[in-house]
Design a protein around this motif. Structure first.
Motif, PDB file in Angstrom:
ATOM      1  N   PRO A 281      29.946  39.002  16.150  1.00 48.43           N
ATOM      2  CA  PRO A 281      30.516  37.675  15.888  1.00 48.43           C
ATOM      3  C   PRO A 281      31.668  37.312  16.810  1.00 48.43           C
ATOM      4  O   PRO A 281      32.187  36.203  16.729  1.00 48.43           O
ATOM      5  CB  PRO A 281      30.998  37.795  14.437  1.00 48.43           C
ATOM      6  N   ALA A 282      32.091  38.221  17.679  1.00 48.83           N
ATOM      7  CA  ALA A 282      33.242  37.960  18.540  1.00 48.83           C
ATOM      8  C   ALA A 282      32.937  36.826  19.517  1.00 48.83           C
ATOM      9  O   ALA A 282      31.808  36.687  19.998  1.00 48.83           O
ATOM     10  CB  ALA A 282      33.610  39.224  19.304  1.00 48.83           C
ATOM     11  N   PRO A 283      33.933  35.982  19.838  1.00 50.55           N
ATOM     12  CA  PRO A 283      33.718  34.900  20.806  1.00 50.55           C
ATOM     13  C   PRO A 283      33.553  35.470  22.211  1.00 50.55           C
ATOM     14  O   PRO A 283      33.906  36.626  22.471  1.00 50.55           O
ATOM     15  CB  PRO A 283      35.002  34.071  20.688  1.00 50.55           C
ATOM     16  N   PRO A 284      33.028  34.674  23.135  1.00 55.70           N
ATOM     17  CA  PRO A 284      32.898  35.148  24.519  1.00 55.70           C
ATOM     18  C   PRO A 284      34.257  35.544  25.086  1.00 55.70           C
ATOM     19  O   PRO A 284      35.276  34.913  24.801  1.00 55.70           O
ATOM     20  CB  PRO A 284      32.312  33.938  25.254  1.00 55.70           C
ATOM     21  N   ARG A 285      34.269  36.592  25.880  1.00 51.92           N
ATOM     22  CA  ARG A 285      35.514  37.056  26.494  1.00 51.92           C
ATOM     23  C   ARG A 285      35.472  36.807  27.995  1.00 51.92           C
ATOM     24  O   ARG A 285      34.414  36.905  28.632  1.00 51.92           O
ATOM     25  CB  ARG A 285      35.743  38.545  26.223  1.00 51.92           C
ATOM     26  N   LEU A 286      36.610  36.445  28.531  1.00 56.84           N
ATOM     27  CA  LEU A 286      36.725  36.216  29.966  1.00 56.84           C
ATOM     28  C   LEU A 286      36.794  37.572  30.661  1.00 56.84           C
ATOM     29  O   LEU A 286      37.846  38.211  30.704  1.00 56.84           O
ATOM     30  CB  LEU A 286      37.961  35.370  30.269  1.00 56.84           C
ATOM     31  N   ALA A 287      35.660  38.024  31.191  1.00 54.92           N
ATOM     32  CA  ALA A 287      35.576  39.380  31.738  1.00 54.92           C
ATOM     33  C   ALA A 287      36.235  39.492  33.106  1.00 54.92           C
ATOM     34  O   ALA A 287      36.974  40.444  33.367  1.00 54.92           O
ATOM     35  CB  ALA A 287      34.114  39.818  31.826  1.00 54.92           C
ATOM     36  N   ARG A 288      35.983  38.544  34.001  1.00 52.00           N
ATOM     37  CA  ARG A 288      36.518  38.624  35.358  1.00 52.00           C
ATOM     38  C   ARG A 288      36.823  37.241  35.895  1.00 52.00           C
ATOM     39  O   ARG A 288      36.095  36.275  35.643  1.00 52.00           O
ATOM     40  CB  ARG A 288      35.531  39.313  36.304  1.00 52.00           C
ATOM     41  N   VAL A 289      37.921  37.153  36.668  1.00 50.63           N
ATOM     42  CA  VAL A 289      38.292  35.947  37.400  1.00 50.63           C
ATOM     43  C   VAL A 289      38.540  36.354  38.842  1.00 50.63           C
ATOM     44  O   VAL A 289      39.238  37.353  39.097  1.00 50.63           O
ATOM     45  CB  VAL A 289      39.547  35.279  36.811  1.00 50.63           C
ATOM     46  N   TRP A 290      37.956  35.605  39.763  1.00 52.29           N
ATOM     47  CA  TRP A 290      38.119  35.937  41.182  1.00 52.29           C
ATOM     48  C   TRP A 290      38.480  34.682  41.949  1.00 52.29           C
ATOM     49  O   TRP A 290      37.855  33.637  41.784  1.00 52.29           O
ATOM     50  CB  TRP A 290      36.826  36.540  41.734  1.00 52.29           C
ATOM     51  N   HIS A 291      39.531  34.762  42.782  1.00 51.86           N
ATOM     52  CA  HIS A 291      39.987  33.629  43.587  1.00 51.86           C
ATOM     53  C   HIS A 291      40.096  34.089  45.025  1.00 51.86           C
ATOM     54  O   HIS A 291      40.415  35.249  45.298  1.00 51.86           O
ATOM     55  CB  HIS A 291      41.344  33.114  43.084  1.00 51.86           C
ATOM     56  N   SER A 292      39.823  33.185  45.953  1.00 53.28           N
ATOM     57  CA  SER A 292      39.911  33.536  47.369  1.00 53.28           C
ATOM     58  C   SER A 292      41.339  33.893  47.771  1.00 53.28           C
ATOM     59  O   SER A 292      41.540  34.601  48.763  1.00 53.28           O
ATOM     60  CB  SER A 292      39.401  32.380  48.228  1.00 53.28           C
ATOM     61  N   GLN A 293      42.324  33.424  47.001  1.00 52.33           N
ATOM     62  CA  GLN A 293      43.726  33.793  47.225  1.00 52.33           C
ATOM     63  C   GLN A 293      44.212  34.576  46.005  1.00 52.33           C
ATOM     64  O   GLN A 293      44.360  34.015  44.919  1.00 52.33           O
ATOM     65  CB  GLN A 293      44.583  32.547  47.444  1.00 52.33           C
ATOM     66  N   GLU A 294      44.433  35.862  46.198  1.00 52.18           N
ATOM     67  CA  GLU A 294      44.714  36.747  45.076  1.00 52.18           C
ATOM     68  C   GLU A 294      45.954  36.337  44.285  1.00 52.18           C
ATOM     69  O   GLU A 294      46.029  36.570  43.076  1.00 52.18           O
ATOM     70  CB  GLU A 294      44.873  38.182  45.572  1.00 52.18           C
ATOM     71  N   ASP A 295      46.937  35.730  44.947  1.00 53.00           N
ATOM     72  CA  ASP A 295      48.165  35.379  44.238  1.00 53.00           C
ATOM     73  C   ASP A 295      47.962  34.224  43.249  1.00 53.00           C
ATOM     74  O   ASP A 295      48.881  33.884  42.493  1.00 53.00           O
ATOM     75  CB  ASP A 295      49.276  35.031  45.234  1.00 53.00           C
ATOM     76  N   ARG A 296      46.786  33.604  43.238  1.00 50.77           N
ATOM     77  CA  ARG A 296      46.520  32.506  42.312  1.00 50.77           C
ATOM     78  C   ARG A 296      45.615  32.913  41.152  1.00 50.77           C
ATOM     79  O   ARG A 296      45.250  32.082  40.333  1.00 50.77           O
ATOM     80  CB  ARG A 296      45.886  31.338  43.068  1.00 50.77           C
ATOM     81  N   MET A 297      45.228  34.190  41.096  1.00 50.95           N
ATOM     82  CA  MET A 297      44.293  34.622  40.052  1.00 50.95           C
ATOM     83  C   MET A 297      44.906  34.527  38.663  1.00 50.95           C
ATOM     84  O   MET A 297      44.250  34.098  37.709  1.00 50.95           O
ATOM     85  CB  MET A 297      43.835  36.062  40.314  1.00 50.95           C
ATOM     86  N   ASP A 298      46.178  34.914  38.524  1.00 53.37           N
ATOM     87  CA  ASP A 298      46.800  34.924  37.200  1.00 53.37           C
ATOM     88  C   ASP A 298      46.909  33.515  36.636  1.00 53.37           C
ATOM     89  O   ASP A 298      46.610  33.282  35.447  1.00 53.37           O
ATOM     90  CB  ASP A 298      48.185  35.575  37.274  1.00 53.37           C
TER      91      ASP A 298
END
Length: 646
Positions: A281-298
Motif C-alpha cells: 500500500p505504500a505510495p510511489p517513492r522517488l528512487a533516483r534524480v539525475w541532473h546534468s549539473q550535479e549541484d542542482r540535484m538536491d
C-alpha cells in the motif's frame, strides 16, 4: 622500395549529419588531386557518401574513411565502431506510396557501380569497402614534394566565408605516400548556419577534421530548426546498448540510477524515476534524480518530492505525456518542457519516468518516441530485478531453516564448518549439515548431499534433518537411524549421500566417533603422527534400495587428532580433466595441516580446493572439521575461524 603509384588518404569523421557531406568533399578532393578521371571520381564520391550515411544513421558511431590508389584501381574503406549493427541493404521507400522519406540506396548502389565490394567484421567494428577501376587517365604526379597542398573547390556552394574555395591539405611523406588528410570546413551553406561552422584555413594550414566537425552547442531555436537531427541518428544503437546494460541488473534502485545516467544529458537535462509496488500500500517513492549539473540535484529532488507526477490512469500504458515544469525553475535551471511515462510491463505498473529539457516549449516527437521505447525497457528491468530479489530472499529464508543456527559447543571437541552454495542467489538444498545433542554428553553430527538442486533437493533436505534428530532422541543408534532414513528417502524418489556419526567423550580425554558413510566421500582421520586414513567403509546411497542393512564403524580421536568430512563438491573440483581427489589429493591436503587448529585446517583445505581450478566452483562446497581436545581445556570448543557462506 615503396610503390610510387600507391597513395593513401585517411580521415576520421564524427557520427553526425554533416559527416556525409564532409566525406564527399574529402574523397572528391583526394581523387582529383591524384588525377582520377571525372566519371569514376563521381562514382567514388557518391559511393563514399552512401556508406558514410549508412554508418552514421544505422551504427550511430564515428567513422574512419580511407582512400587508396592501388595501381589501376581506387579502394575506399568506411569503418564504424559498432560490429553488431548490420549495414543497410534495403531498397529505399517510395514516398508516393506512403513509405515516408527516402533513407538512401545503401549497398544497392555499391553493388551496381563497384568492381568489387565487401564487408569485414571485427570485434571492435566493421568495415565496408569497394574497389573502382581507375580507367585510363592522368596518373598522380610522381615525386610530389612532401607537404604540397592540393587545393580544389568545394563540392557544395558557398566555399569559404569570403567566397574563395575551401582548401584541403594532403601532407605527404618523403616516399610520396599521403599519410593523413586534414580539411577545413567551409562556412555557410544550406545545411548549417554560418555561426556553427569554423572559418576556412589558409592555404597550407593543417587542421584536424574531427575537431572541426565536432558538434557545437545548439540554441533552442536551432534545435527547432534542425528537428530530428537534434536527437542524432544513433537511436537504435542507444536502445540496444541500454537494453544490454539494464538486463543484467539485479537491484531496482540500480536500474533507476542507470536510467537517469543513460538519458541525461543526451536526451534531457534532468530525469527522475519513481518506483511503485502494487503488492504494497505504500505510495510511489522517488528512487533516483539525475541532473546534468550535479549541484542542482538536491533542489530538483526537493521540488519533485513536493509534486509527484500525476499520470492519468486513462493514459495508455507506455505512452509519454507532457507534464508541467516542476516548481520554481530558477532553483535548478531555466524553465522548459517536461514529459512523463508510466513504467509498465505486462499490464503491471512498476513506477514512472519523467524527463525535462530546458529552453523548450515542448519536447520533440523524436525524444518522446525514444522515452517511450526506453521506458518499456526500464520497466522490464525493474520487474526482473524485483523477481530476482524475491527469489534470493526466499532462498536465504529456506537456507536458514534448513541449516543449524548459532555456534556449536561440543565439550572436548573443536568444530569448524565450511558451507559455500554454488551460484549467486541459488536455492537452498543440495549440501547440508547438522549438529545436535542426544544426552549423556553425546552429540550427533551429519553431512549430506542430495542428488540434484533447487526446491526439489530442498524438500529432501527438509525431510532428512528432522528425521535424523527425531530418531536419535527416540533412542535409535547410528545404524538404526540410517536404516529408517533410507526408507523415507526412497519414497521421495531422490538419492541422498550422508555421513552420520555420534561423538562420545572418553574418560581419559578424546572422543569415540561411531559413524556410517552412505555413498559419500569417505571421512578422513589425521593422527598425531601425520598419518591420514579413512574412518569408515563405503556403503550404498540412501534411497536406492529399500531393504539395506547399514553397518557402523568406530574410531577414537585422541587430543590433537582431526576428523575431516567433505561433500563431492570438494573431491570433484575440476582442473581440466583432473579432479581434486585424484591421486588422494584430499588426503595430501589434510596431511599438510599438522599443528593447525580445526578452523585453520578447514581454511587451508578450502583454499586448496579453490586454488585447484580456475573460476568459481560449480558445485556446493561443504566440509566439517572435528578436532579432539583435552577435556580440561578452558578454550571454547567452537573456534572463531569457522567459516560459513550462503
Amino acid at each position: 622500395m615503396p610503390d610510387p603509384d600507391s597513395f593513401t588518404a585517411e580521415v576520421v569523421l564524427p557520427g553526425e549529419t554533416t559527416s556525409p557531406w564532409a566525406a564527399r568533399t574529402f574523397v572528391g578532393r583526394a581523387v582529383r588531386a591524384w588525377g582520377m578521371p571525372d566519371a569514376p571520381s563521381a562514382d567514388a564520391v557518391l559511393l563514399a557518401s552512401e556508406l558514410v550515411t549508412n554508418a552514421v544513421v544505422h551504427a550511430g558511431t564515428g567513422v574512419r574513411l580511407e582512400c587508396r590508389h592501388e595501381g589501376e584501381a581506387l579502394v575506399v574503406e568506411v569503418e564504424d565502431r559498432h560490429p553488431t549493427r548490420a549495414v543497410e541493404t534495403r531498397a529505399p521507400a517510395d514516398p508516393e506510396a506512403g513509405g515516408g522519406s527516402v533513407p538512401g540506396f545503401g549497398l544497392r548502389l555499391v553493388a551496381a557501380l563497384a568492381e568489387e565490394w565487401g564487408v569485414s567484421y571485427r570485434r571492435s567494428g566493421k568495415t565496408v569497402w569497394f574497389r573502382l577501376p581507375w580507367q585510363p587517365g592522368e596518373a598522380p604526379e610522381e615525386g610530389m614534394p612532401a607537404g604540397r597542398a592540393a587545393e580544389q573547390p568545394a563540392d557544395r556552394p558557398g566555399g569559404g566565408a569570403d567566397g574563395a574555395p575551401a582548401t584541403l591539405t594532403l601532407p605527404r611523406q618523403a616516399d610520396g605516400t599521403v599519410d593523413r588528410a586534414d580539411a577545413a570546413r567551409p562556412a555557410g551553406g544550406p545545411d548549417r548556419p554560418d555561426s556553427d561552422v569554423a572559418a576556412p584555413a589558409s592555404p597550407g594550414q593543417e587542421l584536424n577534421l574531427t575537431g572541426r566537425l565536432a558538434p557545437s552547442s545548439l540554441r533552442p531555436a536551432q534545435c527547432a530548426q534542425w528537428g530530428p537531427d537534434w536527437v542524432n541518428h544513433g537511436i537504435l544503437s542507444f536502445l540496444a546498448e541500454a537494453s544490454d546494460l539494464l538486463a543484467g541488473q539485479t537491484d531496482e534502485d540500480r536500474v533507476a540510477s542507470l536510467a537517469g545516467q543513460l538519458l541525461v544529458p543526451r536526451f534531457a537535462d534532468w530525469c527522475a524515476v519513481w518506483l511503485a509496488d502494487a503488492d504494497t500500500p505504500a505510495p510511489p517513492r522517488l528512487a533516483r534524480v539525475w541532473h546534468s549539473q550535479e549541484d542542482r540535484m538536491d533542489e530538483l529532488r526537493a521540488e519533485l518530492e513536493k509534486s509527484p507526477p500525476a499520470l492519468s490512469k486513462r493514459t495508455l500504458s507506455g505512452q509519454a505525456v507532457p507534464l508541467p515544469w516542476p516548481g520554481q525553475a530558477s532553483a535548478y535551471g531555466p524553465g522548459g518542457a517536461a514529459a512523463g511515462c508510466r513504467l509498465a510491463v505486462g499490464g503491471r505498473t512498476v513506477g514512472s519516468l519523467v524527463i525535462g529539457r530546458a529552453g523548450l516549449v515542448r519536447l520533440p516527437d523524436e525524444v518522446i518516441g525514444i522515452v517511450e521505447d526506453f521506458a518499456r525497457r526500464v520497466a522490464l528491468a525493474v520487474l526482473s530485478a524485483r523477481r530476482y530479489t524475491r527469489q534470493a530472499t526466499i532462498s536465504r529464508v529456506l537456507q536458514r531453516g534448513l541449516l543449524p543456527t548459532g555456534d556449536v559447543a561440543i565439550p572436548g571437541v573443536a568444530t569448524s564448518v565450511v558451507y559455500e552454495p554454488a551460484g549467486e542467489g541459488s536455492w537452498a538444498g543440495g549440501d547440508f549439515y547438522d549438529f545436535f545433542e542426544v544426552g549423556d554428553g553425546r552429540w550427533r553430527f551429519a553431512l549430506g548431499d542430495v542428488c540434484g538442486n533447487g526446491p526439489e533437493a530442498a524438500v529432501v533436505t527438509g525431510l532428512a534433518r528432522p528425521v535424523l534428530r527425531l530418531l536419535a532422541r527416540e533412542g535409535y543408534d547410528v545404524r538404526q537411524v540410517m536404516d529408517r532414513l533410507n526408507r523415507e528417502v526412497g519414497e521421495q524418489t531422490r538419492f541422498l549421500s550422508l555421513v552420520y556419526g555420534e561423538l562420545a567423550p572418553l574418560p581419559d580425554g578424546g572422543v569415540e566417533c561411531t559413524l556410517v558413510c552412505a555413498g559419500h566421500p569417505l571421512p578422513l582421520v589425521r593422527t598425531l603422527s601425520g598419518e591420514v586414513r579413512a574412518a569408515a567403509e563405503p556403503q550404498l546411497l540412501l534411497g536406492v534400495v529399500e531393504d539395506v542393512g547399514y553397518e557402523s564403524q568406530s574410531v577414537v580421536l585422541r587430543p590433537g587428532e582431526t576428523l575431516l568430512c567433505v561433500t563431492d563438491g570438494v573431491t570433484e573440483r575440476r582442473s581440466g580433466a583432473r579432479q581434486f581427489d585424484d591421486g588422494d589429493g584430499l588426503s595430501a591436503a589434510l596431511a599438510g595441516c599438522g599443528g593447525l587448529s580445526a578452523g585453520a585446517t578447514a581454511e587451508r583445505v578450502r583454499r586448496a580446493v579453490h586454488d585447484f581450478g580456475d573460476g568459481a566452483p560449480v558445485d556446493d562446497l561443504a566440509m566439517l572439521v572435528l578436532q579432539a581436545r583435552e577435556r580440561q581445556t578452558c578454550e571454547p570448543a567452537h573456534e572463531p575461524q569457522a567459516r560459513e557462506e550462503g
